[in-house]
Design an enzyme around this catalytic site. Structure first.
Site, short mmCIF file in Angstrom:
data_model
loop_
_atom_site.label_atom_id
_atom_site.label_comp_id
_atom_site.label_asym_id
_atom_site.label_seq_id
_atom_site.Cartn_x
_atom_site.Cartn_y
_atom_site.Cartn_z
N ASP A 89 0.88 -1.17 0.00
CA ASP A 89 0.00 0.00 0.00
C ASP A 89 0.92 1.22 0.00
O ASP A 89 2.13 1.07 -0.23
CB ASP A 89 -1.01 -0.04 1.17
CG ASP A 89 -0.34 0.14 2.53
OD1 ASP A 89 0.91 0.20 2.59
OD2 ASP A 89 -1.06 0.21 3.53
N HIS A 90 0.36 2.41 0.26
CA HIS A 90 1.18 3.62 0.24
C HIS A 90 2.29 3.56 1.29
O HIS A 90 3.40 4.01 1.06
CB HIS A 90 0.30 4.86 0.46
CG HIS A 90 -0.55 4.76 1.69
ND1 HIS A 90 -1.65 3.93 1.75
CD2 HIS A 90 -0.44 5.33 2.92
CE1 HIS A 90 -2.20 4.03 2.95
NE2 HIS A 90 -1.48 4.86 3.68
N CYS A 124 2.93 -3.51 3.89
CA CYS A 124 2.11 -2.36 4.29
C CYS A 124 2.86 -1.66 5.43
O CYS A 124 4.07 -1.87 5.57
CB CYS A 124 0.69 -2.78 4.66
SG CYS A 124 0.55 -3.91 6.04
N GLY A 125 2.18 -0.83 6.20
CA GLY A 125 2.89 -0.09 7.24
C GLY A 125 3.49 -1.01 8.30
O GLY A 125 4.67 -0.95 8.60
N THR A 126 2.64 -1.86 8.87
CA THR A 126 3.08 -2.79 9.91
C THR A 126 3.30 -4.20 9.39
O THR A 126 3.99 -5.00 10.03
CB THR A 126 2.01 -2.89 11.01
OG1 THR A 126 0.78 -3.31 10.39
CG2 THR A 126 1.81 -1.56 11.72
N GLY A 127 2.64 -4.54 8.29
CA GLY A 127 2.61 -5.93 7.80
C GLY A 127 1.39 -6.67 8.33
O GLY A 127 1.07 -7.76 7.83
N GLY A 145 -2.02 -5.81 8.41
CA GLY A 145 -3.19 -5.85 7.54
C GLY A 145 -2.99 -6.77 6.35
O GLY A 145 -3.86 -7.58 6.01
N MET A 146 -1.83 -6.68 5.73
CA MET A 146 -1.54 -7.54 4.57
C MET A 146 -1.54 -9.01 4.96
O MET A 146 -1.99 -9.86 4.21
CB MET A 146 -0.19 -7.16 3.95
CG MET A 146 -0.21 -5.88 3.14
SD MET A 146 -1.27 -6.00 1.67
CE MET A 146 -0.64 -4.60 0.73
N ARG A 206 7.86 -33.87 9.39
CA ARG A 206 6.80 -33.61 10.37
C ARG A 206 6.14 -32.25 10.15
O ARG A 206 4.97 -32.05 10.47
CB ARG A 206 7.34 -33.73 11.80
CG ARG A 206 8.31 -32.63 12.22
CD ARG A 206 8.88 -32.89 13.62
NE ARG A 206 9.66 -31.78 14.12
CZ ARG A 206 10.91 -31.51 13.77
NH1 ARG A 206 11.53 -32.29 12.90
NH2 ARG A 206 11.56 -30.49 14.29
N HIS A 207 6.89 -31.33 9.55
CA HIS A 207 6.32 -30.00 9.30
C HIS A 207 5.29 -30.05 8.18
O HIS A 207 4.31 -29.31 8.19
CB HIS A 207 7.43 -29.00 8.99
CG HIS A 207 8.44 -28.92 10.09
ND1 HIS A 207 8.13 -28.45 11.34
CD2 HIS A 207 9.75 -29.31 10.14
CE1 HIS A 207 9.19 -28.54 12.13
NE2 HIS A 207 10.19 -29.05 11.42
C1 RB5 Z 1 -1.95 2.49 6.56
O1 RB5 Z 1 -2.07 3.65 7.28
C2 RB5 Z 1 -1.79 1.30 7.49
O2 RB5 Z 1 -2.94 1.10 8.23
C3 RB5 Z 1 -1.43 0.06 6.70
O3 RB5 Z 1 -0.29 0.29 5.96
C4 RB5 Z 1 -1.16 -1.20 7.48
O4 RB5 Z 1 -0.18 -0.98 8.46
C5 RB5 Z 1 -2.33 -1.91 7.99
O5 RB5 Z 1 -2.24 -2.95 8.64
#
Ligand code: RB5
Length: 144
Positions: free
Chosen positions: A9-10, A66-69, A71-72, A133-134
């Site tokens: 994302d952005h 994404c910002g934190t990873g 959401g993705m 096993r995995h």
């Molecule tokens: C965008 O602001 C942020 O919410 C997105 O990049 C991500 O971190 C969501 O989990």
């Protein structure tokens, strides 16, 4: 290896561009699902494109940022054929391949820098699945 699908994302755009450059230097082909800049977008739109490509068997491996990873990761793991691993450290990157046969690497563009991400990407691409096993453990929850 077939081309690697990549999307962000952005908040992950800058790191996506850095990772694309690294991938081509390492000799990998890349399928870029966008976005094309840092204008605000919704991460599910891009996560769905990459995870859908893996789920349909069009790509073997994908990378989402994404910002934190977080959401993705949530989006990608809704797909049956996807094992997405959020790896903002090297040990997780290695183990996500060895034990979980992760087919999508997720990173947080606001969490890690380009030096660490370069090591994570390389480790994740080069570490094989141990199977045994995995594999039996994956079979317990994949295709539920
Ligand atoms: C965008 O602001 C942020 O919410 C997105 O990049 C991500 O971190 C969501 O989990």
């Amino acid at each position: 290896m077939r081309p690697i699908a990549i999307g962000s994302d952005h908040a992950g755009y800058d790191l996506k561009e850095t990772v694309k450059k690294q991938l081509s230097e390492l000799g990998y082909e890349v399928g870029d699902f966008g976005p094309d800049g840092t204008e605000s977008v919704d991460y599910p739109d891009y996560g769905i494109k990459v995870a859908g490509g893996i789920d349909r068997g069009e790509y073997d491996r994908g990378i989402l940022i994404c910002g934190t990873g977080l959401g993705m990761s949530m989006v990608a793991n809704r797909f049956n054929g996807v094992r997405a691993a959020l790896c903002n450290d090297l040990f997780s990157a290695m183990m996500s391949r060895r034990h979980n046969d992760a087919n999508i690497l997720v990173m947080g563009g606001r969490v890690i820098g380009s030096g660490l991400s370069a090591q994570i990407v390389r480790t994740w691409l080069e570490t094989p699945f141990e199977g045994g096993r995995h594999k039996a453990r994956l079979e317990k929850f994949c295709n539920l």
